[in-house]
Design a protein around this motif. Structure first.
Motif, PDB file in Angstrom:
ATOM      1  N   SER B  39     -78.365  12.735 -86.824  1.00 20.62           N
ATOM      2  CA  SER B  39     -77.752  13.970 -87.354  1.00 20.62           C
ATOM      3  C   SER B  39     -76.558  14.389 -86.498  1.00 20.62           C
ATOM      4  CB  SER B  39     -78.780  15.102 -87.476  1.00 20.62           C
ATOM      5  OG  SER B  39     -79.426  15.364 -86.259  1.00 20.62           O
ATOM      6  N   LEU B  40     -76.594  14.062 -85.205  1.00 18.12           N
ATOM      7  CA  LEU B  40     -75.431  14.378 -84.365  1.00 18.12           C
ATOM      8  C   LEU B  40     -74.239  13.500 -84.760  1.00 18.12           C
ATOM      9  CD1 LEU B  40     -74.312  16.081 -82.078  1.00 18.12           C
ATOM     10  CD2 LEU B  40     -75.185  14.407 -80.447  1.00 18.12           C
ATOM     11  N   GLU B  41     -74.526  12.242 -85.066  1.00 23.07           N
ATOM     12  CA  GLU B  41     -73.448  11.360 -85.546  1.00 23.07           C
ATOM     13  C   GLU B  41     -72.869  11.869 -86.864  1.00 23.07           C
ATOM     14  OE1 GLU B  41     -75.477   7.599 -85.491  1.00 23.07           O
ATOM     15  OE2 GLU B  41     -74.796   7.112 -83.454  1.00 23.07           O
ATOM     16  N   LEU B  42     -73.758  12.328 -87.764  1.00 25.18           N
ATOM     17  CA  LEU B  42     -73.298  12.872 -89.047  1.00 25.18           C
ATOM     18  C   LEU B  42     -72.457  14.130 -88.841  1.00 25.18           C
ATOM     19  CD1 LEU B  42     -76.409  12.466 -91.373  1.00 25.18           C
ATOM     20  CD2 LEU B  42     -74.085  11.641 -91.850  1.00 25.18           C
ATOM     21  N   ALA B  43     -72.904  14.996 -87.920  1.00 25.72           N
ATOM     22  CA  ALA B  43     -72.164  16.234 -87.640  1.00 25.72           C
ATOM     23  C   ALA B  43     -70.764  15.906 -87.125  1.00 25.72           C
ATOM     24  CB  ALA B  43     -72.927  17.077 -86.615  1.00 25.72           C
ATOM     25  N   LYS B  44     -70.707  14.934 -86.234  1.00 26.27           N
ATOM     26  CA  LYS B  44     -69.430  14.547 -85.634  1.00 26.27           C
ATOM     27  C   LYS B  44     -68.491  13.953 -86.683  1.00 26.27           C
ATOM     28  CE  LYS B  44     -67.746  11.751 -81.771  1.00 26.27           C
ATOM     29  NZ  LYS B  44     -67.149  10.626 -82.507  1.00 26.27           N
ATOM     30  N   LYS B  45     -69.060  13.165 -87.572  1.00 25.30           N
ATOM     31  CA  LYS B  45     -68.252  12.445 -88.558  1.00 25.30           C
ATOM     32  C   LYS B  45     -67.814  13.347 -89.716  1.00 25.30           C
ATOM     33  CE  LYS B  45     -68.758   8.426 -91.609  1.00 25.30           C
ATOM     34  NZ  LYS B  45     -69.697   7.383 -92.034  1.00 25.30           N
ATOM     35  N   GLU B  71     -68.544  24.698 -91.186  1.00 28.44           N
ATOM     36  CA  GLU B  71     -67.500  23.734 -90.820  1.00 28.44           C
ATOM     37  C   GLU B  71     -67.433  23.658 -89.295  1.00 28.44           C
ATOM     38  OE1 GLU B  71     -65.358  22.277 -93.142  1.00 28.44           O
ATOM     39  OE2 GLU B  71     -64.093  21.256 -91.666  1.00 28.44           O
ATOM     40  N   ILE B  72     -67.675  22.489 -88.746  1.00 33.12           N
ATOM     41  CA  ILE B  72     -67.677  22.353 -87.282  1.00 33.12           C
ATOM     42  C   ILE B  72     -66.253  22.219 -86.754  1.00 33.12           C
ATOM     43  CG2 ILE B  72     -68.353  20.875 -85.351  1.00 33.12           C
ATOM     44  CD1 ILE B  72     -70.896  20.185 -86.831  1.00 33.12           C
ATOM     45  N   LYS B  73     -65.905  23.102 -85.808  1.00 29.55           N
ATOM     46  CA  LYS B  73     -64.580  23.054 -85.193  1.00 29.55           C
ATOM     47  C   LYS B  73     -64.603  22.256 -83.892  1.00 29.55           C
ATOM     48  CE  LYS B  73     -62.087  24.868 -87.423  1.00 29.55           C
ATOM     49  NZ  LYS B  73     -61.626  24.358 -88.747  1.00 29.55           N
ATOM     50  N   GLU B  74     -65.748  22.298 -83.207  1.00 31.48           N
ATOM     51  CA  GLU B  74     -65.839  21.632 -81.911  1.00 31.48           C
ATOM     52  C   GLU B  74     -67.321  21.435 -81.578  1.00 31.48           C
ATOM     53  OE1 GLU B  74     -63.501  23.832 -79.099  1.00 31.48           O
ATOM     54  OE2 GLU B  74     -63.584  22.274 -77.569  1.00 31.48           O
ATOM     55  N   ILE B  75     -67.626  20.356 -80.884  1.00 32.03           N
ATOM     56  CA  ILE B  75     -68.993  20.121 -80.405  1.00 32.03           C
ATOM     57  C   ILE B  75     -68.954  20.058 -78.881  1.00 32.03           C
ATOM     58  CG2 ILE B  75     -70.982  18.559 -80.420  1.00 32.03           C
ATOM     59  CD1 ILE B  75     -70.144  17.614 -83.197  1.00 32.03           C
ATOM     60  N   LEU B  76     -69.777  20.909 -78.245  1.00 29.46           N
ATOM     61  CA  LEU B  76     -69.805  20.970 -76.785  1.00 29.46           C
ATOM     62  C   LEU B  76     -71.134  20.436 -76.259  1.00 29.46           C
ATOM     63  CD1 LEU B  76     -68.296  24.562 -76.294  1.00 29.46           C
ATOM     64  CD2 LEU B  76     -67.091  22.364 -76.210  1.00 29.46           C
ATOM     65  N   VAL B  77     -71.092  19.893 -75.063  1.00 27.58           N
ATOM     66  CA  VAL B  77     -72.264  19.291 -74.423  1.00 27.58           C
ATOM     67  C   VAL B  77     -72.446  19.943 -73.059  1.00 27.58           C
ATOM     68  CG1 VAL B  77     -73.282  17.121 -73.619  1.00 27.58           C
ATOM     69  CG2 VAL B  77     -71.694  17.105 -75.553  1.00 27.58           C
ATOM     70  N   ASP B  78     -73.690  20.177 -72.667  1.00 30.09           N
ATOM     71  CA  ASP B  78     -73.893  20.864 -71.384  1.00 30.09           C
ATOM     72  C   ASP B  78     -73.905  19.881 -70.211  1.00 30.09           C
ATOM     73  OD1 ASP B  78     -76.417  19.740 -71.409  1.00 30.09           O
ATOM     74  OD2 ASP B  78     -77.446  21.603 -70.914  1.00 30.09           O
ATOM     75  N   CYS B  79     -74.044  20.432 -69.024  1.00 28.42           N
ATOM     76  CA  CYS B  79     -73.931  19.674 -67.776  1.00 28.42           C
ATOM     77  C   CYS B  79     -74.954  18.555 -67.662  1.00 28.42           C
ATOM     78  CB  CYS B  79     -74.064  20.634 -66.593  1.00 28.42           C
ATOM     79  SG  CYS B  79     -75.501  21.737 -66.721  1.00 28.42           S
ATOM     80  N   SER B  81     -76.320  17.055 -70.312  1.00 27.38           N
ATOM     81  CA  SER B  81     -76.252  16.271 -71.560  1.00 27.38           C
ATOM     82  C   SER B  81     -77.536  16.352 -72.376  1.00 27.38           C
ATOM     83  CB  SER B  81     -75.930  14.792 -71.261  1.00 27.38           C
ATOM     84  OG  SER B  81     -74.724  14.690 -70.543  1.00 27.38           O
ATOM     85  N   ASP B  82     -78.235  17.493 -72.278  1.00 23.17           N
ATOM     86  CA  ASP B  82     -79.461  17.640 -73.060  1.00 23.17           C
ATOM     87  C   ASP B  82     -79.463  18.905 -73.921  1.00 23.17           C
ATOM     88  OD1 ASP B  82     -79.816  19.552 -71.128  1.00 23.17           O
ATOM     89  OD2 ASP B  82     -81.646  18.691 -70.283  1.00 23.17           O
ATOM     90  N   ALA B  83     -78.295  19.479 -74.150  1.00 20.52           N
ATOM     91  CA  ALA B  83     -78.162  20.612 -75.072  1.00 20.52           C
ATOM     92  C   ALA B  83     -76.737  20.596 -75.624  1.00 20.52           C
ATOM     93  CB  ALA B  83     -78.458  21.935 -74.374  1.00 20.52           C
ATOM     94  N   ILE B  84     -76.617  21.067 -76.872  1.00 17.29           N
ATOM     95  CA  ILE B  84     -75.377  20.930 -77.644  1.00 17.29           C
ATOM     96  C   ILE B  84     -74.995  22.295 -78.218  1.00 17.29           C
ATOM     97  CG2 ILE B  84     -74.413  19.862 -79.746  1.00 17.29           C
ATOM     98  CD1 ILE B  84     -74.982  17.698 -77.815  1.00 17.29           C
ATOM     99  N   ILE B  85     -73.702  22.526 -78.370  1.00 15.98           N
ATOM    100  CA  ILE B  85     -73.220  23.661 -79.170  1.00 15.98           C
ATOM    101  C   ILE B  85     -72.374  23.115 -80.317  1.00 15.98           C
ATOM    102  CG2 ILE B  85     -71.715  25.697 -79.251  1.00 15.98           C
ATOM    103  CD1 ILE B  85     -72.372  26.265 -76.347  1.00 15.98           C
ATOM    104  N   TYR B  86     -72.676  23.570 -81.550  1.00 16.14           N
ATOM    105  CA  TYR B  86     -71.743  23.384 -82.654  1.00 16.14           C
ATOM    106  C   TYR B  86     -70.959  24.687 -82.782  1.00 16.14           C
ATOM    107  CZ  TYR B  86     -74.723  19.557 -84.659  1.00 16.14           C
ATOM    108  OH  TYR B  86     -75.462  18.414 -84.897  1.00 16.14           O
ATOM    109  N   LEU B  87     -69.658  24.638 -82.562  1.00 15.09           N
ATOM    110  CA  LEU B  87     -68.805  25.802 -82.822  1.00 15.09           C
ATOM    111  C   LEU B  87     -68.347  25.702 -84.268  1.00 15.09           C
ATOM    112  CD1 LEU B  87     -66.640  26.051 -79.580  1.00 15.09           C
ATOM    113  CD2 LEU B  87     -68.164  27.813 -80.472  1.00 15.09           C
ATOM    114  N   VAL B  88     -68.726  26.682 -85.083  1.00 11.20           N
ATOM    115  CA  VAL B  88     -68.543  26.536 -86.533  1.00 11.20           C
ATOM    116  C   VAL B  88     -67.812  27.720 -87.156  1.00 11.20           C
ATOM    117  CG1 VAL B  88     -70.714  25.242 -86.674  1.00 11.20           C
ATOM    118  CG2 VAL B  88     -70.708  27.693 -87.224  1.00 11.20           C
ATOM    119  N   GLU B  89     -67.270  27.447 -88.339  1.00 10.59           N
ATOM    120  CA  GLU B  89     -66.823  28.520 -89.227  1.00 10.59           C
ATOM    121  C   GLU B  89     -67.792  28.551 -90.402  1.00 10.59           C
ATOM    122  OE1 GLU B  89     -62.677  28.029 -90.182  1.00 10.59           O
ATOM    123  OE2 GLU B  89     -62.061  28.810 -88.231  1.00 10.59           O
ATOM    124  N   PRO B  90     -68.644  29.601 -90.475  1.00 16.57           N
ATOM    125  CA  PRO B  90     -69.644  29.658 -91.535  1.00 16.57           C
ATOM    126  C   PRO B  90     -69.033  30.139 -92.850  1.00 16.57           C
ATOM    127  CG  PRO B  90     -69.905  31.536 -90.069  1.00 16.57           C
ATOM    128  CD  PRO B  90     -68.744  30.735 -89.538  1.00 16.57           C
TER     129      PRO B  90
END
Lengths: 108, 108
Positions: B39-45, B71-79, B81-90
């Motif tokens: 699902s992370l690959e799908l989100a990125k793509k 709509e995902i504008k950016e995907i962030l990863v924490d220090c 690498s075990d948590a993610i942020i999807y920055l989105v426009e809902p």
């Protein structure tokens, strides 16, 4: 709506709930950590960011070693009662690397 | 720093990472959900909010039924690498209850 600690679904993830730590003023997401019932009770009572460490298997308070504590202004609970937000005022960097926030990497 | 999907530590939580969904404009935290590698690959793509449902054991896209996509504008990863942020426009409410955000309850 208001919820209490008795409403929180700790069982879904083996006694823990994910806690999003968000800056109460800038709204930046600082960290994702985990709480069990005991650390959530401590957070509520002391208004400091208490968590449960999955790697060290113990309670910990943000800043207990670094001094970079976080003052909790509000605790929010999601619709399913299985995720938490601590809205905080940080007194220093949130990340153990010294960065202001833990989410300082972009997925490419 | 940039990270790739190969950097993400899916193993720490049984193949899943927690994903914080944050409004790219208002910085509100909308939802906490989970992603596996697929699902992370799908989100990125696709730049849409794809997740893995722990209760239904399947991939799902926010809005696939309600139409309230993100709509995902950016995907962030924490220090770690075990948590993610999807920055989105809902394009509508984030919560299945119809509320704008999932974190609409205060812990009392």
């Amino acid at each position: 709506m208001d919820k209490t600690i008795d409403d929180i679904d700790f069982e879904k993830s083996g006694g823990l709930v994910p806690v999003i730590v968000q800056d109460a003023n800038t709204k930046e997401v600082l960290t994702l950590a985990y709480s069990n019932r005991e650390s959530l009770e401590l957070a509520k009572k002391t208004r400091k960011s208490w968590f449960y460490s999955r790697s060290r298997n113990k309670l910990w308070m943000k800043g207990e070693e670094s001094g970079n504590t976080q003052e909790i202004k509000e605790i929010l609970v999601d619709c399913d009662s299985d995720a938490i937000i601590y809205l905080v005022e940080p007194s220093g960097p949130a990340c153990h690397t010294g960065e202001r926030v833990c989410f300082h990497n972009e997925l490419k």
